[in-house]
Design an enzyme around this catalytic site. Structure first.
Site, PDB file in Angstrom:
ATOM      1  N   ASN A   1      33.212  41.567  30.176  1.00 45.13           N
ATOM      2  CA  ASN A   1      32.658  39.706  30.769  1.00 45.13           C
ATOM      3  C   ASN A   1      34.000  38.864  30.360  1.00 45.13           C
ATOM      4  O   ASN A   1      33.776  38.024  29.664  1.00 45.13           O
ATOM      5  CB  ASN A   1      31.536  39.683  29.955  1.00 45.13           C
ATOM      6  CG  ASN A   1      30.487  38.233  30.348  1.00 45.13           C
ATOM      7  OD1 ASN A   1      30.504  37.365  29.331  1.00 45.13           O
ATOM      8  ND2 ASN A   1      31.015  37.739  31.605  1.00 45.13           N
TER       9      ASN A   1
ATOM     10  N   CYS B   1      36.443  39.721  33.477  1.00 47.68           N
ATOM     11  CA  CYS B   1      37.395  39.397  34.257  1.00 47.68           C
ATOM     12  C   CYS B   1      35.929  39.981  36.121  1.00 47.68           C
ATOM     13  O   CYS B   1      36.059  39.040  36.207  1.00 47.68           O
ATOM     14  CB  CYS B   1      37.761  41.157  35.042  1.00 47.68           C
ATOM     15  SG  CYS B   1      39.391  40.889  34.258  1.00 47.68           S
ATOM     16  N   ARG B   2      35.409  40.672  36.080  1.00 48.03           N
ATOM     17  CA  ARG B   2      34.444  40.840  36.894  1.00 48.03           C
ATOM     18  C   ARG B   2      32.776  40.326  36.871  1.00 48.03           C
ATOM     19  O   ARG B   2      33.349  39.405  37.760  1.00 48.03           O
ATOM     20  CB  ARG B   2      34.160  42.629  37.470  1.00 48.03           C
ATOM     21  CG  ARG B   2      35.390  43.838  37.801  1.00 48.03           C
ATOM     22  CD  ARG B   2      34.889  44.556  38.175  1.00 48.03           C
ATOM     23  NE  ARG B   2      34.549  44.733  36.333  1.00 48.03           N
ATOM     24  CZ  ARG B   2      34.041  46.063  35.855  1.00 48.03           C
ATOM     25  NH1 ARG B   2      34.037  47.610  37.233  1.00 48.03           N
ATOM     26  NH2 ARG B   2      34.019  47.014  34.929  1.00 48.03           N
ATOM     27  N   SER B   3      33.058  40.350  36.091  1.00 45.53           N
ATOM     28  CA  SER B   3      30.995  38.973  35.584  1.00 45.53           C
ATOM     29  C   SER B   3      31.518  37.803  35.582  1.00 45.53           C
ATOM     30  O   SER B   3      30.609  36.874  36.594  1.00 45.53           O
ATOM     31  CB  SER B   3      30.410  39.948  34.451  1.00 45.53           C
ATOM     32  OG  SER B   3      30.992  39.986  33.205  1.00 45.53           O
TER      33      SER B   3
ATOM     34  N   CYS C   1      29.457  42.935  33.305  1.00 44.20           N
ATOM     35  CA  CYS C   1      30.843  44.547  33.781  1.00 44.20           C
ATOM     36  C   CYS C   1      30.628  44.872  32.248  1.00 44.20           C
ATOM     37  O   CYS C   1      30.193  44.792  31.397  1.00 44.20           O
ATOM     38  CB  CYS C   1      31.781  43.576  34.093  1.00 44.20           C
ATOM     39  SG  CYS C   1      32.456  42.357  33.397  1.00 44.20           S
TER      40      CYS C   1
ATOM     41  N   ASP D   1      37.328  47.740  38.394  1.00 44.30           N
ATOM     42  CA  ASP D   1      38.009  46.845  37.370  1.00 44.30           C
ATOM     43  C   ASP D   1      39.276  46.869  37.589  1.00 44.30           C
ATOM     44  O   ASP D   1      39.937  47.431  37.443  1.00 44.30           O
ATOM     45  CB  ASP D   1      37.731  47.393  35.957  1.00 44.30           C
ATOM     46  CG  ASP D   1      38.063  46.930  34.902  1.00 44.30           C
ATOM     47  OD1 ASP D   1      38.774  45.078  35.405  1.00 44.30           O
ATOM     48  OD2 ASP D   1      37.677  47.345  33.253  1.00 44.30           O
TER      49      ASP D   1
END
Length: 166
Positions: free
Chosen positions: A16, A18-20, A13, A128
């Site tokens: 690095n 939140c999402r990934s 993301c 996000d």
């Protein structure tokens, strides 16, 4: 790719945090439950948060579902990652475009969107949640659990097509 199977997956993301890292934690748990031997990591296309743990909200919402992100630390995507990993999954189209721009031609086939593996959601991206409210973190986890299950199925199908060495 090694024997036409995916043995190393990188989730990507922007920062690095939140999402990934959430994708890494969710997929790591799904792979362990499926008894798949796979190396899992995450990175960001930007160097905003290098060395930092995942966002506290990401950790909190993941923990509620039994996923531990506490040992992860943010890092930036490197040129070596394109050779090291068999599959690099972006959380959205902007980060996929950044990955494609940086990726050598020989490794372009490894780049995909995480949501390419989802079967329960119509979204083609993992949004996000950073600037939104708590519902965004739950939605991200819903999407990641769906896509992780699909990725596990895809990996198992590839493995079942490999002839045994006996």
């Amino acid at each position: 790719m090694k024997n036409s199977t995916t043995r190393a997956v990188l989730f990507v993301c922007m920062g690095n945090i939140c999402r990934s890292p959430s994708a890494e934690g969710v997929f790591r748990a799904h792979a362990a439950a499926a008894r798949l031997d796979v190396h899992v990591d995450s990175a960001g296309t930007h160097a905003y948060h290098i060395g930092e743990p995942p966002d506290p909200r990401s950790q909190e919402f993941a923990a509620r579902r039994g996923f531990d992100l506490s040992r992860q630390r943010a890092r930036k995507l490197s040129t070596d990652d394109f050779a090291k990993f068999d599959l690099l999954l972006a959380m959205d189209k902007d980060n996929l475009a950044r990955m494609k721009a940086a990726c050598p031609a020989v490794h372009q086939h490894k780049l995909k969107l995480m949501m390419d593996y989802a079967s329960q959601s119509d979204s083609d991206i993992v949004p996000d949640p950073y600037y939104g409210g708590p519902d965004g973190f739950d939605l991200v986890l819903d999407y990641l659990e769906d896509a992780s299950a699909g990725l596990i199925r895809a990996m198992q199908q590839k493995l079942s097509k490999i002839p045994s060495k006996t």
